[in-house]
Design a protein around this motif. Structure first.
Motif, PDB file in Angstrom:
ATOM      1  N   ALA A  44       0.431  -1.183  -0.128  1.00 42.34           N
ATOM      2  CA  ALA A  44      -0.385   0.185  -0.411  1.00 42.34           C
ATOM      3  C   ALA A  44       0.699   1.111   0.063  1.00 42.34           C
ATOM      4  O   ALA A  44       0.712   2.241  -0.576  1.00 42.34           O
ATOM      5  CB  ALA A  44      -0.836   0.159   1.749  1.00 42.34           C
ATOM      6  N   ALA A  45       1.463   1.487   0.477  1.00 43.07           N
ATOM      7  CA  ALA A  45       2.458   2.812   1.200  1.00 43.07           C
ATOM      8  C   ALA A  45       3.128   3.448  -0.395  1.00 43.07           C
ATOM      9  O   ALA A  45       2.879   3.952  -1.147  1.00 43.07           O
ATOM     10  CB  ALA A  45       2.904   2.897   2.545  1.00 43.07           C
ATOM     11  N   PRO A  46       4.149   2.431  -0.997  1.00 45.49           N
ATOM     12  CA  PRO A  46       4.881   2.448  -1.804  1.00 45.49           C
ATOM     13  C   PRO A  46       3.882   2.670  -3.279  1.00 45.49           C
ATOM     14  O   PRO A  46       3.840   3.689  -4.539  1.00 45.49           O
ATOM     15  CB  PRO A  46       5.756   1.365  -2.503  1.00 45.49           C
ATOM     16  CG  PRO A  46       5.320   0.127  -1.341  1.00 45.49           C
ATOM     17  CD  PRO A  46       4.342   1.059  -0.321  1.00 45.49           C
ATOM     18  N   ALA A  47       2.770   1.745  -3.001  1.00 47.49           N
ATOM     19  CA  ALA A  47       2.010   2.119  -4.493  1.00 47.49           C
ATOM     20  C   ALA A  47       1.247   3.775  -4.443  1.00 47.49           C
ATOM     21  O   ALA A  47       1.560   3.999  -5.579  1.00 47.49           O
ATOM     22  CB  ALA A  47       1.134   1.244  -4.458  1.00 47.49           C
ATOM     23  N   ILE A  48       0.802   4.195  -3.230  1.00 44.36           N
ATOM     24  CA  ILE A  48       0.703   5.591  -3.047  1.00 44.36           C
ATOM     25  C   ILE A  48       1.133   6.965  -3.455  1.00 44.36           C
ATOM     26  O   ILE A  48       0.551   7.675  -4.220  1.00 44.36           O
ATOM     27  CB  ILE A  48      -0.234   5.686  -1.467  1.00 44.36           C
ATOM     28  CG1 ILE A  48      -1.110   5.042  -1.462  1.00 44.36           C
ATOM     29  CG2 ILE A  48      -0.486   7.623  -1.304  1.00 44.36           C
ATOM     30  CD1 ILE A  48      -2.104   4.688  -0.134  1.00 44.36           C
ATOM     31  N   ALA A  49       2.818   6.248  -3.115  1.00 46.98           N
ATOM     32  CA  ALA A  49       4.120   7.038  -3.133  1.00 46.98           C
ATOM     33  C   ALA A  49       4.277   7.403  -4.545  1.00 46.98           C
ATOM     34  O   ALA A  49       4.172   8.580  -5.794  1.00 46.98           O
ATOM     35  CB  ALA A  49       4.338   6.592  -2.088  1.00 46.98           C
ATOM     36  N   GLY A  52       1.786   9.399  -6.864  1.00 46.71           N
ATOM     37  CA  GLY A  52       1.872  10.639  -6.502  1.00 46.71           C
ATOM     38  C   GLY A  52       2.687  11.129  -7.238  1.00 46.71           C
ATOM     39  O   GLY A  52       2.525  12.063  -8.134  1.00 46.71           O
ATOM     40  N   ALA A  53       4.025  10.791  -7.511  1.00 53.52           N
ATOM     41  CA  ALA A  53       5.153  11.064  -8.257  1.00 53.52           C
ATOM     42  C   ALA A  53       4.567  11.225  -9.787  1.00 53.52           C
ATOM     43  O   ALA A  53       5.068  11.588 -10.789  1.00 53.52           O
ATOM     44  CB  ALA A  53       6.371   9.926  -8.346  1.00 53.52           C
ATOM     45  N   VAL A 130      -1.019  15.992  -4.236  1.00 53.09           N
ATOM     46  CA  VAL A 130      -0.889  17.147  -3.639  1.00 53.09           C
ATOM     47  C   VAL A 130       0.254  16.387  -2.274  1.00 53.09           C
ATOM     48  O   VAL A 130       0.718  16.803  -2.131  1.00 53.09           O
ATOM     49  CB  VAL A 130      -1.987  17.748  -2.671  1.00 53.09           C
ATOM     50  CG1 VAL A 130      -2.165  18.715  -1.667  1.00 53.09           C
ATOM     51  CG2 VAL A 130      -2.667  18.414  -4.270  1.00 53.09           C
ATOM     52  N   SER A 131      -0.539  15.077  -1.966  1.00 54.05           N
ATOM     53  CA  SER A 131       0.383  14.258  -0.698  1.00 54.05           C
ATOM     54  C   SER A 131       1.815  14.186  -1.393  1.00 54.05           C
ATOM     55  O   SER A 131       2.683  14.909  -0.312  1.00 54.05           O
ATOM     56  CB  SER A 131       0.032  13.227  -0.538  1.00 54.05           C
ATOM     57  OG  SER A 131      -1.527  13.253  -0.232  1.00 54.05           O
ATOM     58  N   ALA A 136       7.797  15.664  -0.867  1.00 60.61           N
ATOM     59  CA  ALA A 136       8.849  15.306  -1.742  1.00 60.61           C
ATOM     60  C   ALA A 136       9.861  16.325  -1.514  1.00 60.61           C
ATOM     61  O   ALA A 136       9.520  17.425  -0.896  1.00 60.61           O
ATOM     62  CB  ALA A 136       8.627  14.943  -3.239  1.00 60.61           C
ATOM     63  N   TRP A 137      10.631  16.203  -1.763  1.00 60.25           N
ATOM     64  CA  TRP A 137      11.864  17.347  -2.113  1.00 60.25           C
ATOM     65  C   TRP A 137      12.339  18.093  -0.560  1.00 60.25           C
ATOM     66  O   TRP A 137      12.614  19.237  -0.853  1.00 60.25           O
ATOM     67  CB  TRP A 137      11.489  18.424  -3.120  1.00 60.25           C
ATOM     68  CG  TRP A 137      11.111  17.757  -4.095  1.00 60.25           C
ATOM     69  CD1 TRP A 137      11.585  16.743  -5.342  1.00 60.25           C
ATOM     70  CD2 TRP A 137       9.784  18.029  -4.841  1.00 60.25           C
ATOM     71  NE1 TRP A 137      10.997  16.535  -6.297  1.00 60.25           N
ATOM     72  CE2 TRP A 137       9.748  17.310  -6.228  1.00 60.25           C
ATOM     73  CE3 TRP A 137       8.653  18.684  -3.949  1.00 60.25           C
ATOM     74  CZ2 TRP A 137       8.292  17.381  -6.195  1.00 60.25           C
ATOM     75  CZ3 TRP A 137       7.979  18.942  -5.127  1.00 60.25           C
ATOM     76  CH2 TRP A 137       7.812  18.170  -6.237  1.00 60.25           C
TER      77      TRP A 137
END
Ligand code: HEC
Length: 154
Positions: A44-49, A52-53, A130-131, A136-137
């Motif tokens: 779940a966590a990597p899929a959402i991040a 967004g990227a 938006v998340s 990021a950065w």
């Protein structure tokens, strides 16, 4: 066992994300509930991040730069930008409904036009991007949910 408290929630978010992105992921059913919950959380966590990227790279980086660095005088940076890491409602409103007119930021002024993204991107994509820009950065602000995106009126 404390750390498993939110797993059912995380797992259902993962399933929702899988459905709304149109991918038909096969079920993560497993004989061991703990193993299946761990697998769901891990994916779940990597899929959402990553989502967004991807939304950012596909839609925003052409103006705001791959590292959110912007272009002085033309496109404001999103990295280390106090607006981006500030009130999430303001950021959601800008991204959903666009922005035009003069703004001053980190010693530069901008007087451009950003299109609205509400009609271009799904609420899930808007929440993800938006998340992403808020975290990021080196930015370190809270994520926003799809429901919060849906609740922002023009
Ligand atoms: C066509 C170029 C362009 C694209 C593509 C673009 N933006 Fe922008 N964005 C701008 C401009 C120009 C401004 C400043 C508008 C102004 O001067 O009033 C801005 C402003 C912003 C701001 C407010 C910054 C501040 O300091 O107030 C945010 C947040 C933002 N954009 C996020 C995004 C996100 C997220 C995406 C992708 C979904 C995106 N932008 C895509 C041009 C763009």
């Amino acid at each position: 066992m404390m750390k498993y408290r939110y797993l059912p929630l995380i797992a259902s978010i993962a399933l929702l994300a899988a459905c709304s992105s149109g991918s038909h992921s096969s079920s993560t059913a497993s004989s061991s509930p703990a193993a299946s919950a761990t697998a769901a959380a891990a994916s779940a966590a990597p899929a959402i991040a990553a989502d967004g990227a991807k939304v950012f790279n596909d839609n925003c980086s052409s103006c705001h730069g791959a590292q959110g660095q912007g272009m002085p005088g033309a496109f404001p940076p999103l990295a280390k930008n106090p607006v981006v890491t500030g009130d999430p409602k303001v950021v959601m409103h800008i991204v959903e409904y666009g922005l035009k007119g003069k703004i001053s930021l980190l010693g530069q002024s901008y007087n451009g036009v950003m299109p609205a993204w509400k009609s271009q991107l799904s609420n899930a994509q808007l929440a993800a991007v938006v998340s992403y820009v808020r975290s990021a950065w080196g930015n370190n602000a809270s994520p926003v949910s799809e429901a919060e995106i849906a609740g922002v009126k023009k």
